[in-house]
Write a protein that holds these residues in place. Sequence first.
Motif, PDB file in Angstrom:
ATOM      1  N   ASP A 533       1.035  -1.140  -0.116  1.00  0.00           N
ATOM      2  CA  ASP A 533      -0.159   0.154   0.219  1.00  0.00           C
ATOM      3  C   ASP A 533       0.571   1.053   0.130  1.00  0.00           C
ATOM      4  O   ASP A 533       2.038   1.340   0.354  1.00  0.00           O
ATOM      5  CB  ASP A 533      -0.857   0.230   1.020  1.00  0.00           C
ATOM      6  N   TYR A 534      -0.108   2.632  -0.067  1.00  0.00           N
ATOM      7  CA  TYR A 534       0.712   3.409  -0.091  1.00  0.00           C
ATOM      8  C   TYR A 534       1.986   4.012  -0.846  1.00  0.00           C
ATOM      9  O   TYR A 534       3.120   3.362  -0.747  1.00  0.00           O
ATOM     10  CB  TYR A 534       1.316   3.904   1.663  1.00  0.00           C
ATOM     11  N   TRP A 535       1.855   4.160  -2.477  1.00  0.00           N
ATOM     12  CA  TRP A 535       2.992   4.394  -3.400  1.00  0.00           C
ATOM     13  C   TRP A 535       2.266   4.776  -4.324  1.00  0.00           C
ATOM     14  O   TRP A 535       0.921   4.597  -4.786  1.00  0.00           O
ATOM     15  CB  TRP A 535       3.673   3.452  -4.048  1.00  0.00           C
ATOM     16  N   ALA A 536       3.051   5.333  -5.645  1.00  0.00           N
ATOM     17  CA  ALA A 536       2.609   5.828  -6.397  1.00  0.00           C
ATOM     18  C   ALA A 536       3.768   5.695  -7.898  1.00  0.00           C
ATOM     19  O   ALA A 536       4.598   5.078  -7.445  1.00  0.00           O
ATOM     20  CB  ALA A 536       2.529   7.669  -6.856  1.00  0.00           C
ATOM     21  N   VAL A 537       2.861   5.669  -9.035  1.00  0.00           N
ATOM     22  CA  VAL A 537       3.770   5.621 -10.467  1.00  0.00           C
ATOM     23  C   VAL A 537       4.030   6.886 -11.197  1.00  0.00           C
ATOM     24  O   VAL A 537       2.348   6.782 -11.579  1.00  0.00           O
ATOM     25  CB  VAL A 537       3.875   4.143 -11.135  1.00  0.00           C
ATOM     26  N   LYS A 538       4.504   7.000 -11.776  1.00  0.00           N
ATOM     27  CA  LYS A 538       4.466   8.027 -13.200  1.00  0.00           C
ATOM     28  C   LYS A 538       5.100   7.584 -14.201  1.00  0.00           C
ATOM     29  O   LYS A 538       6.558   7.305 -14.902  1.00  0.00           O
ATOM     30  CB  LYS A 538       5.012   9.323 -12.663  1.00  0.00           C
ATOM     31  N   TYR A 539       4.234   7.174 -15.701  1.00  0.00           N
ATOM     32  CA  TYR A 539       4.507   6.025 -16.585  1.00  0.00           C
ATOM     33  C   TYR A 539       5.031   7.732 -17.683  1.00  0.00           C
ATOM     34  O   TYR A 539       4.233   8.631 -17.711  1.00  0.00           O
ATOM     35  CB  TYR A 539       3.954   5.152 -17.304  1.00  0.00           C
ATOM     36  N   GLU A 540       5.710   7.366 -18.353  1.00  0.00           N
ATOM     37  CA  GLU A 540       6.662   8.424 -19.594  1.00  0.00           C
ATOM     38  C   GLU A 540       6.586   7.553 -21.191  1.00  0.00           C
ATOM     39  O   GLU A 540       7.600   6.686 -20.511  1.00  0.00           O
ATOM     40  CB  GLU A 540       6.694   9.065 -19.151  1.00  0.00           C
ATOM     41  N   GLY A 541       5.801   8.162 -21.989  1.00  0.00           N
ATOM     42  CA  GLY A 541       6.382   7.502 -23.383  1.00  0.00           C
ATOM     43  C   GLY A 541       5.507   8.011 -24.090  1.00  0.00           C
ATOM     44  O   GLY A 541       5.502   9.591 -24.133  1.00  0.00           O
ATOM     45  N   PHE A 542       5.668   7.377 -25.943  1.00  0.00           N
ATOM     46  CA  PHE A 542       4.775   8.245 -26.943  1.00  0.00           C
ATOM     47  C   PHE A 542       3.725   7.371 -27.003  1.00  0.00           C
ATOM     48  O   PHE A 542       4.241   6.109 -26.843  1.00  0.00           O
ATOM     49  CB  PHE A 542       5.794   8.050 -27.769  1.00  0.00           C
ATOM     50  N   ILE A 543       2.820   6.972 -27.173  1.00  0.00           N
ATOM     51  CA  ILE A 543       2.093   6.928 -28.479  1.00  0.00           C
ATOM     52  C   ILE A 543       1.603   7.442 -29.353  1.00  0.00           C
ATOM     53  O   ILE A 543       2.383   8.465 -30.277  1.00  0.00           O
ATOM     54  CB  ILE A 543       0.278   6.460 -27.499  1.00  0.00           C
ATOM     55  N   LYS A 544       1.833   6.925 -30.383  1.00  0.00           N
ATOM     56  CA  LYS A 544       1.249   6.794 -32.241  1.00  0.00           C
ATOM     57  C   LYS A 544      -0.558   7.175 -32.490  1.00  0.00           C
ATOM     58  O   LYS A 544      -0.587   5.855 -32.078  1.00  0.00           O
ATOM     59  CB  LYS A 544       1.870   5.572 -32.751  1.00  0.00           C
TER      60      LYS A 544
END
Length: 633
Positions: A533-544
Amino acid sequence: MKNYMSIFFILVFNVLWSQEEHFQVFPYIQQGATDRMHVLWETRIPATSEVWYGEALPDSEAANTSISVISDSLGTMHEVVLKDLKPEINYFWRVVSMAGKDTLVHSKVFSFKTGISESSDSAFMFALVGDTQKGKDEDAWERIAELIWEDRPNFVLHVGDLVSDGDSKEDWTGEFFLPARQLLSRIPMFTALGNHEHDAPDYYRYFVHPAPEYYYTFTYGNMQFFVLDTNRDVSEGSIQYNWLEKELYNSRALWKVVVHHHPPYTSEENDNGDTYKELSANGSEEVRDLVPLYERSGVDFCVFGHVHMYERTWPITGGRVNEKNGVVYINSGGGGGNLEHFAPTRTWFSLEQQSVHHYCTFAVHDSTIVFKAIDENRNVFDSNVYTKPKKNRIIPPPAPEIISGFFVFEDTVSVSLKPVDNRFQVYYTLDGTVPDTLNGIKYRKPIRLDEDTELRAVTCSPEGISGRVAKKKFIKARRKQPVKPLSEKLNSGIRYSYYEGNWKQMPDFSQIPALRTGRVSGIELQQLRPRKDYWAVKYEGFIKAEESRLYKFYTGSDDGSRLYIDDELVVDNDGDHAYLETSGAIFLEKGYHRIIIRYFESYSKEILTAGYLDNDGNKIPFLTSDFFIEETE
């Protein structure tokens, strides 16, 4: 002789034991109505389904089970509907399941009584209970279930958190059904979803309610019950809110009861702020929009759980005690879970409170209700008599339904307004002001929008009574140029940054250090190896974007999520909430576009899904092949 008798009893015991061990869930009844009853049970191996039943007869030497309903299809979960029953009649019933030519299992004979019709003047009683999941006192639910059974209610109302973990089969079969087998075999139970059910498939396998099941209404005698799932969105304008508004308006029942899991009002010490060091919200934020609706719609009682204790409020209207027209809120969350405690100072709305395992009863006749709260030692520790005039209050009409395409549009969008009753007139504005008969446009035909617009609409009855104002923002899509051409070579995958902390809203990731970063193939959370519990994530990239057009996106998450395209917020699904889906759209020119998905997990279940919506609103989840990163990464 004694030896023969011993052998006889041993044989009988072994036969009964061999019968019972084939039940995964013992037979029980559901959705008790005036003319039908659902009989359910679960066997450990596939078998047929038979229910033998009959009306109770006078001077009968044996229970009448002469009528049968038989299904030859094999399965482990059995549901048989007994139809064309008579109201307020006692019936006997038993089940038989066959595997091959031999009887696999048959139950003993049980009984039930059908429901009371709206026109009946018969008295009835129902029991209220909640939060029956197993706590430190592992036998609490069994004791409460036995006490409810001793009171012989017409039905049981459960406000959610039936089990500790809705994804655990053992919690359903061993923790909930087994301790209450006697009660559930004779008394139907109506349930609301709690947060611990996790909206799991087993909930819908074991319980039968009117469609769509996670919210529904039913009438018993002169009472109508409205059951909501407050794990889902119940804010003003949501699907459940709009449904409830219309159902309350159309209800002709003398008594109206709303049922859900989370508390609009509570004096608990720390669920909504630690009262030993800060101010408490004294209720769950996600259900606060419902309170004004209850007040203007003539709701008599709102019953709920979530907080593991008992509390009954004064009648409340407009944030004040109103003994004449107020709504009474009853927290009955003491069915088995670990008990919680009250704040150190008394709240203005609380009338009675106890931290004790308990259940409640409502004995109803005509315009009188005798209410009791009963603890696990069968002590009545709170009671009250409620009466009301038979004349129903005048209720404002529901807001009109705003019917349109997607709220983000490319060129134009057509909008229609539909009142709950065609005798009513609808007035609207397009500039964000509040409409009425003077400051509003009378709706006559569909409205065509070609620019950003905040539409507001209200329904007026022939008597001149106006209801709630419906509102919806429409956005004309701006074209987003690609950040990279399709000719540029990119690698598959998406980058992530992982954080830990306790948040109720999406954190500002620029202000906290990432504990680790890396590259993954997609947005499957378990690839991150997060803590519980008690966490976070940031995803970064590209889509087409293969072509220039309007693209619709969605996220579904428990807890909060946000989706950005080229640094523009497209989907805002933020907040500490159970699984919730939200969508948005943006016009993308052909090429690569930057995508950022942010997610945080508070406690309990963690879920993140995201993807595209097609023109029909169907979800197309992101695949690993949809994500790209720069070659230098």
